[in-house]
Design a protein around this motif. Structure first.
Motif, PDB file in Angstrom:
ATOM      1  N   GLU A  26       0.842  -1.208   0.000  1.00 11.08           N
ATOM      2  CA  GLU A  26       0.000   0.000   0.000  1.00 11.08           C
ATOM      3  C   GLU A  26       0.876   1.257   0.000  1.00 11.08           C
ATOM      4  OE1 GLU A  26      -4.021  -1.648   2.250  1.00 11.08           O
ATOM      5  OE2 GLU A  26      -2.801  -0.158   3.272  1.00 11.08           O
ATOM      6  N   ASN A  27       1.910   1.225   0.823  1.00 11.28           N
ATOM      7  CA  ASN A  27       2.812   2.388   0.879  1.00 11.28           C
ATOM      8  C   ASN A  27       3.443   2.661  -0.482  1.00 11.28           C
ATOM      9  OD1 ASN A  27       2.320   2.700   3.561  1.00 11.28           O
ATOM     10  ND2 ASN A  27       4.246   1.835   4.275  1.00 11.28           N
ATOM     11  N   THR A  48       4.318   9.912  12.537  1.00  4.68           N
ATOM     12  CA  THR A  48       5.754   9.692  12.714  1.00  4.68           C
ATOM     13  C   THR A  48       6.543   9.992  11.433  1.00  4.68           C
ATOM     14  OG1 THR A  48       5.480   7.363  12.155  1.00  4.68           O
ATOM     15  CG2 THR A  48       5.363   7.928  14.489  1.00  4.68           C
ATOM     16  N   GLY A  49       5.847  10.526  10.417  1.00  2.00           N
ATOM     17  CA  GLY A  49       6.564  10.975   9.226  1.00  2.00           C
ATOM     18  C   GLY A  49       6.536  10.016   8.056  1.00  2.00           C
ATOM     19  N   LEU A  50       5.452   9.259   7.924  1.00  2.00           N
ATOM     20  CA  LEU A  50       5.379   8.287   6.824  1.00  2.00           C
ATOM     21  C   LEU A  50       5.574   8.946   5.453  1.00  2.00           C
ATOM     22  CD1 LEU A  50       4.830   5.364   5.849  1.00  2.00           C
ATOM     23  CD2 LEU A  50       2.416   6.013   5.644  1.00  2.00           C
ATOM     24  N   LEU A  51       4.973  10.120   5.257  1.00  3.27           N
ATOM     25  CA  LEU A  51       5.087  10.757   3.935  1.00  3.27           C
ATOM     26  C   LEU A  51       6.549  10.925   3.534  1.00  3.27           C
ATOM     27  CD1 LEU A  51       3.770  12.132   1.491  1.00  3.27           C
ATOM     28  CD2 LEU A  51       3.704  14.254   2.814  1.00  3.27           C
ATOM     29  N   LEU A  52       7.375  11.313   4.503  1.00  2.99           N
ATOM     30  CA  LEU A  52       8.802  11.520   4.204  1.00  2.99           C
ATOM     31  C   LEU A  52       9.539  10.194   4.053  1.00  2.99           C
ATOM     32  CD1 LEU A  52       9.566  14.465   6.655  1.00  2.99           C
ATOM     33  CD2 LEU A  52       9.038  14.579   4.210  1.00  2.99           C
ATOM     34  N   ASP A  53       8.988   9.134   4.644  1.00  6.50           N
ATOM     35  CA  ASP A  53       9.580   7.808   4.443  1.00  6.50           C
ATOM     36  C   ASP A  53       9.311   7.337   3.007  1.00  6.50           C
ATOM     37  OD1 ASP A  53      10.152   7.820   7.178  1.00  6.50           O
ATOM     38  OD2 ASP A  53       8.413   6.609   7.717  1.00  6.50           O
TER      39      ASP A  53
END
Ligand SMILES: C[S@@+](CC[C@H](N)C(=O)[O-])C[C@H]1O[C@@H](n2cnc3c(N)ncnc32)[C@H](O)[C@@H]1O
Length: 178
Positions: A26-27, A48-53
């Motif tokens: 999904e990511n 926790t910053g998923l977009l930047l991951d």
């Protein structure tokens, strides 16, 4: 605990909940949809910053907000140069903020007061992920903590965001004009 920072209690384990194959796929799919966005980004419920991951965003182009101080504590450990601020979306007056893109990943939009959803400027790019009605979030399943979120049907979202497409994506609706 205040309803807005209900994620404080699971912040430490949050990232570990999404290491399974389905979450990784999904990511990857979301990262592909977001490739090519340009300009400044407000990441609503950045956690926790998923977009930047998932995608590269220059720190000058990024601003994250979240109601949970504990989620932001983890964010800051992972992403040293990107700015975040602890505030709920409802407390921001986004009319005064000149972002090109408003992004809200994996259900964050479902925590926003429905009355506050009408504030998004029509001329800006939106990518807002809501939980589908009937979906019991995997976060609640895995942590055994039941949090409160608002439920919207696809039809309600289409009425709220007439200029956007409402995409079906796994257990989510994605409201977008990207
Ligand atoms: C399901 S998590 C998603 C986090 C991140 N976007 C991701 O995909 O991993 C929802 C996040 O929204 C935040 N949140 C909840 N209500 C909020 C509000 N009213 N304003 C801003 N953030 C909020 C929570 O603290 C939590 O970090």
């Amino acid at each position: 605990m205040n309803a807005e920072n209900q994620y404080d209690i699971i912040a430490k384990e949050y990232d570990s909940l999404f290491k399974d194959t389905k979450s990784i796929q999904e990511n990857k799919a979301i990262a592909e949809m977001l490739q090519g966005i340009s300009g400044t980004i407000l990441d609503i419920g950045c956690g926790t910053g998923l977009l930047l991951d998932l995608i590269n965003i220059r720190h000058e182009d990024y601003f994250g907000i979240d109601a949970s101080g504990e989620m932001l504590r983890i964010f800051r450990q992972k992403h040293l140069r990107h700015d975040v601020f602890q505030i709920s979306f409802e407390m921001m007056n986004i009319h005064f903020m000149d972002f090109s893109n408003f992004i809200s990943l994996f259900g964050s939009s479902s925590y926003i007061l429905p009355e506050a959803l009408s504030v998004f400027p029509r001329d800006k790019k939106l990518f807002l992920m809501f939980y589908r009605e009937g979906y019991h979030p995997v976060t609640y399943e895995k942590t055994k903590h039941e949090f409160f979120h608002y439920v919207h049907t696809k039809e309600e979202l289409q009425q709220l965001f007439p200029n956007c497409e409402i995409k079906d994506f796994s257990n989510y609706y994605i409201v977008t004009n990207l």
